[in-house]
Enzyme design. Sequence first.
Site, PDB file in Angstrom:
ATOM      1  N   CYS A   1       0.833  -1.209   0.000  1.00 19.92           N
ATOM      2  CA  CYS A   1       0.000   0.000   0.000  1.00 19.92           C
ATOM      3  C   CYS A   1       0.865   1.256   0.000  1.00 19.92           C
ATOM      4  CB  CYS A   1      -0.998  -0.008   1.146  1.00 19.92           C
ATOM      5  SG  CYS A   1      -0.317  -0.229   2.785  1.00 19.92           S
TER       6      CYS A   1
ATOM      7  N   VAL B   1       0.097   4.333  -2.364  1.00 21.30           N
ATOM      8  CA  VAL B   1      -0.281   5.670  -1.879  1.00 21.30           C
ATOM      9  C   VAL B   1       0.588   6.737  -2.537  1.00 21.30           C
ATOM     10  CG1 VAL B   1      -0.383   7.191   0.144  1.00 21.30           C
ATOM     11  CG2 VAL B   1      -1.249   4.858   0.306  1.00 21.30           C
TER      12      VAL B   1
END
Lengths: 519, 479
Positions: free
Chosen positions: A157, A161
């Site tokens: 992630c 991001v």
Amino acid sequence: MSHPVSQSADKVIDHFTLFRQPEYKELFERKKAEFEYGHSDEEVARVSAWTKTEEYKEKNFAREAVVINPTKACQPIGAMFAAQGFEGTLPFVHGSQGCVAYYRTHLTRHFKEPNSAVSSSMTEDAAVFGGLNNMIDGLANAYALYKPKMIAVMTTCMAEVIGDDLSGFISNAKNKESVPADFPVPFAHTPAFVGSHIVGYDNMIKGVLTHFWGTSENFDTPKNETINLIPGFDGFAVGNNRELKRIAGLFGIQLTILSDVSDNFDTPADGEYRMYDGGTPLEATKEAVHAKATISMQEYCTPQSLQFIKEKGQQVAKYNYPMGVTGTDELLLKLAELSGKPVPAELKLERGRLVDAIADSHTHLHGKRFAVYGDPDFCLGMSKFLMELGAEPVHILSTSGSKKWEKQVQKVLDGSPFGKSGKAYGGKDLWHLRSLLFTDKVDYIIGNSYGKYLERDTKIPLIRLTYPIFDRHHHHRYPTWGYQGALNVLVRILDRIFEDMDANTNIVGETDYSFDLVR
Amino acid sequence: MSLSVNEGVDVKGLVDKVLEAYPEKSRKRRAKHLNVLEAEAKDCGVKSNIKSIPGVMTIRGCAYAGSKGVVWGPIKDMIHISHGPVGCGYYSWSGRRNYYVGDTGVDSWGTMHFTSDFQEKDIVFGGDKKLHKVIEEINELFPLVNGISIQSECPIGLIGDDIEAVARAKSEELGKPVVPVRCEGFRGVSQSLGHHIANDVIRDWIFEKTEPKEGFVSTPYDVTIIGDYNIGGDAWASRILLEEIGLRVIAQWSGDGTLAELENTPKAKVNLIHCYRSMNYIARHMEEKFGIPWMEYNFFGPSQIAESLRKIAALFDDTIKENAEKVIAKYQPMVDAVIAKFKPRLEGKKVMIYVGGLRPRHVVDAYHDLGMEIVGTGYEFAHNDDYQRTQHYVKEGTLIYDDVTAFELEKFVEVMRPDLVASGIKEKYVFQKMGLPFRQMHSWDYSGPYHGYDGFAIFARDMDLAINNPVWGIMKAPF
């Protein structure tokens, strides 16, 4: 505080027995009374009782934000699992390095096998400047050290991001000669904040196929007689994929399993460590575009992949972790239809033997109430099989389950009188299930190792039939699919039922009139 | 320093050969982390606490693992929120065997997994509002919770959430400590920074904002156990010895620990530190702020246990010193029996160790007590001060590897062929397939405790059962 030494060299006692000795019991009491400043026993008992009530269940189900003991992991572990089913493939996870340590650990604890994957080890500077250099160096190192035939890239992630672009990064790395220009580096963006491990699985399968088959639609791709099959994320993949290959062999079907981890996750102990073993050959993966059809064993693990395959002009068929007699019947009939070959006599015989076993044991299964949890497809397949046995799936729960899935489960339940007490709970977790188990009791729970806490709290016996199984060994080596698999599942369920019966009838002179020798 | 281990093995040559496989840039970097211990060396001669190289299969984890998994997670009467996407909390759910006594789900939560399960909208719009709600729901469903910690996962620090503001507001509202931990996984180079961050949060959000419990009565014998995570009950097997010599253990950090124990710690007369790497920070702080001395000890194996008990007792009066001698004498027959039973089966066996931040040195003398030799050791996330401390334990000729890669470890083991590899779950099956006995030295391979005298017997038994199991003899097919 002197006490005798309980430990002994003759019979070494470990945590199971040591801490039950008086000196340790007293130690626990002292610690609690003098230093912990906990709540009174009465208060703990009161709250404990309250957590088992209908009132608590309502509060619990009113939760909108916190998730407690979910039945889902995040995308990259699913993607990693999918990648590890291809020949000589090293997963390369772009982002923070701790994630990879976690995935490898989790899969290792279940399969009791080594699990190889690398990370691009991005840290704070990469968070600011992006992880391009990590990709360039990382691919070069991974290629040099581990000599893979393919490196499959996915993301954590963190990389998602900050918006790292895998396609661009990989081209860049190839330009810098991290790996040869023609070396296969398929990829998939796998944000942990979208979907779960089953979506990651889908993304990586699609990523690999896209790499070998090209991105554009081509409904006119020439076809041959082979059939592809995508197993999906499956803790029993070792046993199941081998069983599927055996079935295909009996049919005489050329079957390509797209992502076959069965050998990679079950290597022999003979003095040699094999970092890679088996897997779908890369050549076969490339050729698989010409198959006449692709079967997905788990619909929710493959929606995008199947759509992509359809666009290459293949027929597709999807199942929901088909188990049991009719589940297997449907799969075999589809194989017969697609191949134009009859179902082999041997399989018909196996079917008969399975039905015979069910008939022999049906009295112990009929009307028994079950809670089932796990991935969406597993829940569907398991519930169907239970109803076939005359058992009743009551609470069917999947944190990865959607509204669509709930409807699909309901439809399955509506198809049998044994489904009338059943209800599907999509997006709910094992803390919700705890409330359900206290307020609407069942006889058995079917799930994974995490269910042992539910078993402890509710005293309802747990049967471990889905990933992850950390605290029982080797069951994943036996199939749960096919008639043979169904027989394994049947025996697992029956064993637990009989053990439970014995455990409930073994008080001498009080309950042991029912401690029957013959059951 | 005594006779060199690895005699007759060209370990330096092996290191050079293994390094050859790397591309040049990485080879230079990795070379600094590998060394063969020389006689009279001042330290182990390796660089440490440096970023791992991409793509090499480091065995390290992340800051979140260091904070949630190690330091905070075991505090049993608090709920620790894995704040961000679902995975981090899922993978670290209940895997570490920090034993505790409590009614899980009612007054303890150690084997549960709480997460804010971030979705795309939380990334885009921020997760603070959700965090408010998560905390409210936790407090309503678990009214006996004594405090809440927010364990940040990677996205939190990247999207600019203000978890400190949420923590302040919620602490006030609930009247319970709510502590924000900035342990995003991309911070630092390993678990180690997570330990440090977690220590700092205890300093700033527990010590600064709470008081020792009213009515807590101090005694001159109050000590704490710092840096024992109670794996398989380690802290209990240590505590029992400290109590037996007449000390009062007022807090366990953090295995089987509670918030009250953290709060009362500044009342201690001395902080006793087992895992230096993960908790030296808070000990140093307490020394500076409250004038509490701290001391490292080692409860692995009878030699180190006796030495540690004497060192600890030396900080107290004669009664304690006499008690220490009595306790050592009391356990001696059991220890002698254990050594008599197992040493003949283990003597001369060679061990390679690769673990976290303490055990690569702390377990060395426990092996020596059984007559075993350490031929290689290294740490996932040690700093220079750890390697300085290691040098006292190991012998000349020992291979030292920092942040070893899977590739290096496999090659080292392949050539050096120790009789036992002592490392983690990710390494276990690699070496077992190579035909080598293996023990997990993070989780004690589901056994334990290994601390204390009671634990030593288990340690000895386990090393024996690993090394002397018949399975290693049937690996080669006779055809």
